[in-house]
Design a protein around this motif. Structure first.
Motif, PDB file in Angstrom:
ATOM      1  N   GLU A  17      39.760  50.525  33.874  1.00 59.13           N
ATOM      2  CA  GLU A  17      40.226  49.752  32.720  1.00 59.13           C
ATOM      3  C   GLU A  17      39.138  48.806  32.229  1.00 59.13           C
ATOM      4  O   GLU A  17      38.959  48.631  31.009  1.00 59.13           O
ATOM      5  CB  GLU A  17      41.483  48.967  33.097  1.00 59.13           C
ATOM      6  N   LEU A  18      38.393  48.201  33.153  1.00 56.87           N
ATOM      7  CA  LEU A  18      37.280  47.342  32.756  1.00 56.87           C
ATOM      8  C   LEU A  18      36.250  48.138  31.960  1.00 56.87           C
ATOM      9  O   LEU A  18      35.760  47.688  30.915  1.00 56.87           O
ATOM     10  CB  LEU A  18      36.647  46.732  34.010  1.00 56.87           C
ATOM     11  N   ASN A  19      35.933  49.335  32.421  1.00 56.10           N
ATOM     12  CA  ASN A  19      34.974  50.180  31.703  1.00 56.10           C
ATOM     13  C   ASN A  19      35.530  50.673  30.368  1.00 56.10           C
ATOM     14  O   ASN A  19      34.768  50.870  29.407  1.00 56.10           O
ATOM     15  CB  ASN A  19      34.578  51.373  32.574  1.00 56.10           C
ATOM     16  N   ARG A  20      36.847  50.874  30.298  1.00 50.42           N
ATOM     17  CA  ARG A  20      37.445  51.291  29.026  1.00 50.42           C
ATOM     18  C   ARG A  20      37.285  50.197  27.973  1.00 50.42           C
ATOM     19  O   ARG A  20      37.005  50.471  26.810  1.00 50.42           O
ATOM     20  CB  ARG A  20      38.924  51.620  29.226  1.00 50.42           C
ATOM     21  N   ARG A  21      37.452  48.956  28.418  1.00 50.14           N
ATOM     22  CA  ARG A  21      37.334  47.843  27.486  1.00 50.14           C
ATOM     23  C   ARG A  21      35.890  47.612  27.052  1.00 50.14           C
ATOM     24  O   ARG A  21      35.635  47.185  25.924  1.00 50.14           O
ATOM     25  CB  ARG A  21      37.878  46.558  28.122  1.00 50.14           C
ATOM     26  N   PHE A  22      34.961  47.875  27.964  1.00 51.60           N
ATOM     27  CA  PHE A  22      33.553  47.613  27.697  1.00 51.60           C
ATOM     28  C   PHE A  22      32.745  48.882  27.928  1.00 51.60           C
ATOM     29  O   PHE A  22      32.085  49.018  28.961  1.00 51.60           O
ATOM     30  CB  PHE A  22      33.034  46.486  28.584  1.00 51.60           C
ATOM     31  N   PRO A  23      32.789  49.835  26.998  1.00 49.71           N
ATOM     32  CA  PRO A  23      32.041  51.087  27.185  1.00 49.71           C
ATOM     33  C   PRO A  23      30.553  50.812  27.423  1.00 49.71           C
ATOM     34  O   PRO A  23      29.950  49.994  26.748  1.00 49.71           O
ATOM     35  CB  PRO A  23      32.270  51.820  25.857  1.00 49.71           C
ATOM     36  N   GLY A  24      30.002  51.503  28.408  1.00 47.20           N
ATOM     37  CA  GLY A  24      28.601  51.301  28.750  1.00 47.20           C
ATOM     38  C   GLY A  24      28.359  50.256  29.803  1.00 47.20           C
ATOM     39  O   GLY A  24      27.218  50.044  30.215  1.00 47.20           O
ATOM     40  N   VAL A  65      42.357  41.633  33.406  1.00 50.90           N
ATOM     41  CA  VAL A  65      42.173  43.060  33.128  1.00 50.90           C
ATOM     42  C   VAL A  65      43.453  43.851  33.372  1.00 50.90           C
ATOM     43  O   VAL A  65      43.792  44.766  32.624  1.00 50.90           O
ATOM     44  CB  VAL A  65      41.031  43.633  34.006  1.00 50.90           C
ATOM     45  N   TRP A  66      44.182  43.491  34.413  1.00 53.38           N
ATOM     46  CA  TRP A  66      45.336  44.261  34.887  1.00 53.38           C
ATOM     47  C   TRP A  66      46.549  43.346  34.898  1.00 53.38           C
ATOM     48  O   TRP A  66      46.449  42.192  35.341  1.00 53.38           O
ATOM     49  CB  TRP A  66      45.031  44.767  36.298  1.00 53.38           C
ATOM     50  N   PRO A  67      47.729  43.773  34.447  1.00 54.77           N
ATOM     51  CA  PRO A  67      48.831  42.842  34.198  1.00 54.77           C
ATOM     52  C   PRO A  67      49.607  42.362  35.414  1.00 54.77           C
ATOM     53  O   PRO A  67      50.323  41.356  35.333  1.00 54.77           O
ATOM     54  CB  PRO A  67      49.749  43.639  33.258  1.00 54.77           C
ATOM     55  N   VAL A  68      49.513  43.038  36.538  1.00 51.40           N
ATOM     56  CA  VAL A  68      50.331  42.700  37.702  1.00 51.40           C
ATOM     57  C   VAL A  68      49.436  42.319  38.866  1.00 51.40           C
ATOM     58  O   VAL A  68      48.503  43.054  39.209  1.00 51.40           O
ATOM     59  CB  VAL A  68      51.244  43.876  38.102  1.00 51.40           C
ATOM     60  N   ASN A  69      49.709  41.181  39.472  1.00 50.81           N
ATOM     61  CA  ASN A  69      48.926  40.705  40.617  1.00 50.81           C
ATOM     62  C   ASN A  69      49.536  41.248  41.907  1.00 50.81           C
ATOM     63  O   ASN A  69      50.671  40.893  42.256  1.00 50.81           O
ATOM     64  CB  ASN A  69      48.921  39.177  40.634  1.00 50.81           C
ATOM     65  N   PRO A  70      48.818  42.087  42.664  1.00 47.25           N
ATOM     66  CA  PRO A  70      49.377  42.664  43.886  1.00 47.25           C
ATOM     67  C   PRO A  70      49.251  41.748  45.105  1.00 47.25           C
ATOM     68  O   PRO A  70      49.766  42.074  46.175  1.00 47.25           O
ATOM     69  CB  PRO A  70      48.517  43.914  44.085  1.00 47.25           C
ATOM     70  N   SER A  71      48.583  40.622  44.965  1.00 46.82           N
ATOM     71  CA  SER A  71      48.149  39.819  46.107  1.00 46.82           C
ATOM     72  C   SER A  71      49.306  39.090  46.787  1.00 46.82           C
ATOM     73  O   SER A  71      50.302  38.721  46.156  1.00 46.82           O
ATOM     74  CB  SER A  71      47.099  38.807  45.666  1.00 46.82           C
ATOM     75  N   HIS A  72      49.123  38.845  48.071  1.00 42.67           N
ATOM     76  CA  HIS A  72      50.100  38.091  48.854  1.00 42.67           C
ATOM     77  C   HIS A  72      49.884  36.586  48.693  1.00 42.67           C
ATOM     78  O   HIS A  72      50.842  35.837  48.497  1.00 42.67           O
ATOM     79  CB  HIS A  72      49.992  38.481  50.330  1.00 42.67           C
ATOM     80  N   PHE A  73      48.636  36.150  48.736  1.00 41.86           N
ATOM     81  CA  PHE A  73      48.324  34.717  48.660  1.00 41.86           C
ATOM     82  C   PHE A  73      48.023  34.351  47.207  1.00 41.86           C
ATOM     83  O   PHE A  73      46.871  34.361  46.764  1.00 41.86           O
ATOM     84  CB  PHE A  73      47.135  34.389  49.565  1.00 41.86           C
ATOM     85  N   GLN A  74      49.056  33.993  46.463  1.00 39.98           N
ATOM     86  CA  GLN A  74      48.935  33.793  45.026  1.00 39.98           C
ATOM     87  C   GLN A  74      48.958  32.321  44.609  1.00 39.98           C
ATOM     88  O   GLN A  74      49.223  32.009  43.455  1.00 39.98           O
ATOM     89  CB  GLN A  74      50.058  34.537  44.287  1.00 39.98           C
ATOM     90  N   ASP A  75      48.624  31.425  45.513  1.00 38.75           N
ATOM     91  CA  ASP A  75      48.723  29.992  45.202  1.00 38.75           C
ATOM     92  C   ASP A  75      47.518  29.446  44.447  1.00 38.75           C
ATOM     93  O   ASP A  75      47.548  28.301  43.990  1.00 38.75           O
ATOM     94  CB  ASP A  75      48.919  29.189  46.482  1.00 38.75           C
ATOM     95  N   HIS A  76      46.443  30.258  44.297  1.00 38.84           N
ATOM     96  CA  HIS A  76      45.256  29.780  43.571  1.00 38.84           C
ATOM     97  C   HIS A  76      44.614  30.966  42.859  1.00 38.84           C
ATOM     98  O   HIS A  76      44.394  32.011  43.467  1.00 38.84           O
ATOM     99  CB  HIS A  76      44.256  29.132  44.527  1.00 38.84           C
ATOM    100  N   PRO A  77      44.275  30.821  41.567  1.00 38.33           N
ATOM    101  CA  PRO A  77      43.690  31.954  40.829  1.00 38.33           C
ATOM    102  C   PRO A  77      42.330  32.393  41.338  1.00 38.33           C
ATOM    103  O   PRO A  77      41.897  33.512  41.043  1.00 38.33           O
ATOM    104  CB  PRO A  77      43.600  31.430  39.392  1.00 38.33           C
ATOM    105  N   GLN A  78      41.649  31.531  42.095  1.00 37.63           N
ATOM    106  CA  GLN A  78      40.340  31.894  42.629  1.00 37.63           C
ATOM    107  C   GLN A  78      40.417  32.469  44.041  1.00 37.63           C
ATOM    108  O   GLN A  78      39.386  32.710  44.671  1.00 37.63           O
ATOM    109  CB  GLN A  78      39.394  30.690  42.601  1.00 37.63           C
ATOM    110  N   ASN A  79      41.615  32.716  44.532  1.00 37.79           N
ATOM    111  CA  ASN A  79      41.749  33.512  45.742  1.00 37.79           C
ATOM    112  C   ASN A  79      41.338  34.939  45.436  1.00 37.79           C
ATOM    113  O   ASN A  79      41.520  35.416  44.306  1.00 37.79           O
ATOM    114  CB  ASN A  79      43.199  33.517  46.238  1.00 37.79           C
ATOM    115  N   PRO A  80      40.792  35.648  46.421  1.00 42.86           N
ATOM    116  CA  PRO A  80      40.447  37.048  46.155  1.00 42.86           C
ATOM    117  C   PRO A  80      41.698  37.882  45.915  1.00 42.86           C
ATOM    118  O   PRO A  80      42.749  37.641  46.523  1.00 42.86           O
ATOM    119  CB  PRO A  80      39.728  37.489  47.440  1.00 42.86           C
TER     120      PRO A  80
END
Length: 277
Positions: free
Chosen positions: A117-124, A87-102
């Motif tokens: 942005e999620l709501n903009r893409r999917f109105p309603g 949804v968002w182009p930049v990952n702010p996270s510190h622990f970026q070694d796995h995509p399923q990290n929060p």
């Protein structure tokens, strides 16, 4: 047989899967190659806050009756970095070694921007942060103990600072970081890591609880700090209690802050299931 209240269904083109399991009804929302499961949380009544005899309770946890008159959908995990990046182009996270990290290192404003942005893409879709009451109701999952797992937790159940167990508990592993979502046991309603791992932003401004019963509380109208819930990987176990409250300014980005998405006020999962079939 009780009358079915008409529902506002989740827009079906964006629901990739509908599942019923031992935890109840869930739907899956896909964005690109990422997905998020949402569990139906039925309306109900509970005692919010901590009783006076709960060990290590905070002074802001006054117990009071709360009724949630409408059900809602709640993500079964904190927002992952994979879902964030879809949804968002930049990952702010510190622990970026796995995509399923929060996703973490996220301010309240960051979370709101992502949701917008999620709501903009999917109105309603009506994605949003849960209210503090909705969060605690889902975390407790009809339990009244300090944790949804009972009166005590272990590091096999919750990611907290293992050197600081809940009163009477044994010390355990201190991971010094987040774990991937859904890697620890779910609570009785199928929600993962409601205790520990990352703090989760709620929609509410922080304020003192009222003494009288509340219906669908949404917190103060104005304030200086927003509510976070759940505790984190770097905190003692007492901060992971269901009733524990934290708050910081909404622009602040703690290393341990993430969020969990709620969807709308949908009253009738049974009716939705009939329409899907």
């Amino acid at each position: 047989m009780s009358e079915i209240i008409p529902a506002r269904p989740i827009p079906l083109p964006w629901v990739s899967n509908v599942v019923e399991d031992r935890f109840g009804l869930s739907v899956v929302l896909r964005v690109g190659n990422a997905q998020q499961r949402f569990r139906w949380i039925a309306p109900g009544h509970f005692l919010m806050g901590a009783p006076a005899d709960e060990a290590e309770r905070g002074c802001s946890e006054l117990p009071h009756e709360v009724t949630l008159s409408s059900g809602y959908w709640l993500a079964d995990t904190a927002c992952t970095q994979a879902f964030w990046l879809a949804v968002w182009p930049v990952n702010p996270s510190h622990f970026q070694d796995h995509p399923q990290n929060p996703a973490e290192n996220v301010s309240w404003h960051d979370a709101q921007g992502f949701i917008a942005e999620l709501n903009r893409r999917f109105p309603g879709l009506y994605a949003r942060l849960p209210s503090e009451a909705e969060w605690e109701y889902a975390c407790r999952a009809a339990t009244t103990t300090p944790f949804s797992f009972g009166n005590q937790i272990t590091v096999e159940q919750v990611n907290f600072h293992g050197n600081y167990p809940y009163i009477g508990g044994d010390k355990g592993l201190y991971r010094q970081r987040t774990v991937t979502v859904a890697s620890l046991p779910a609570n009785p309603w199928g929600l993962y890591e409601m205790h520990g791992n990352v703090w989760e932003w709620c929609a509410d401004w922080y304020g003192e609880y009222p003494e009288e019963p509340q219906i669908d509380p949404r917190g103060p109208i104005i304030g200086k700090m927003r509510v976070l819930r759940g505790g984190t990987w770097s905190d003692p176990a007492r901060y992971a209690r269901s009733a524990n409250r934290s708050r910081i300014e909404p622009a602040y980005r703690p290393l341990s802050s993430g969020f969990r998405i709620a969807l709308g006020q949908i009253r009738d999962p049974v009716g939705m299931r009939k329409r899907i079939r």
